[in-house]
Design an enzyme around this catalytic site. Sequence first.
Site, mmCIF file in Angstrom:
data_model
loop_
_atom_site.group_PDB
_atom_site.id
_atom_site.type_symbol
_atom_site.label_atom_id
_atom_site.label_comp_id
_atom_site.label_asym_id
_atom_site.label_seq_id
_atom_site.Cartn_x
_atom_site.Cartn_y
_atom_site.Cartn_z
ATOM 1 N N TYR A 51 0.812 -1.214 0.000
ATOM 2 C CA TYR A 51 0.000 0.000 0.000
ATOM 3 C C TYR A 51 0.848 1.268 0.000
ATOM 4 C CZ TYR A 51 -4.174 -2.791 0.666
ATOM 5 O OH TYR A 51 -5.199 -3.684 0.484
ATOM 6 N N ASN A 114 -13.896 -3.792 3.910
ATOM 7 C CA ASN A 114 -14.761 -3.944 2.736
ATOM 8 C C ASN A 114 -14.582 -5.272 2.000
ATOM 9 O OD1 ASN A 114 -12.380 -3.483 1.376
ATOM 10 N ND2 ASN A 114 -12.972 -1.494 0.562
ATOM 11 N N HIS A 117 -10.065 -6.677 -1.998
ATOM 12 C CA HIS A 117 -9.322 -5.704 -2.801
ATOM 13 C C HIS A 117 -9.441 -6.149 -4.242
ATOM 14 C CE1 HIS A 117 -5.901 -3.299 -4.248
ATOM 15 N NE2 HIS A 117 -5.615 -4.363 -4.965
ATOM 16 N N GLU A 128 0.495 -5.853 -8.768
ATOM 17 C CA GLU A 128 -0.019 -6.503 -7.570
ATOM 18 C C GLU A 128 0.109 -8.021 -7.651
ATOM 19 O OE1 GLU A 128 -3.149 -2.912 -6.565
ATOM 20 O OE2 GLU A 128 -3.941 -4.772 -7.409
#
Length: 139
Positions: A51, A114, A117, A128
Amino acid sequence: MTGNITFTMIKPDAVEANNIGPILAMINKAGFQIRAMKYMQMTREQAGKFYEVHKERPFFGELTDYMCSGPIVAAVLEKDNAVADYRQLIGATDPSKAEEGTIRRTFAKSIAANAVHGSDSDENAQIESNFFFSQLERF
């Protein structure tokens, strides 16, 4: 031109709530092939590096603490138009604004927790995916 892979991560809140299977079932039902997958717990260093783009944002510390608070499932998914189709499947970051039938509307607890990702571009999908998997690990 759109790519055919995207990266996803089932986050600690969804893992803790035993939602790995149901989330993977939604992914499969939407036509994605799982090309690599691992269950792991990120270190603080890994979360910080993953991140890093958010390093100067006020939520960075909270985000990295959360992402290494429990196990995650990292996966590379394949399908034509993978990034856009997966973003549609997961829904809005705020689960209260996500459409019915999306992963986040179904499983997310909050904007921060949430559930999943999803890569936001073809370029980030590659970056990623490569962060968690080598080319040799993908099948």
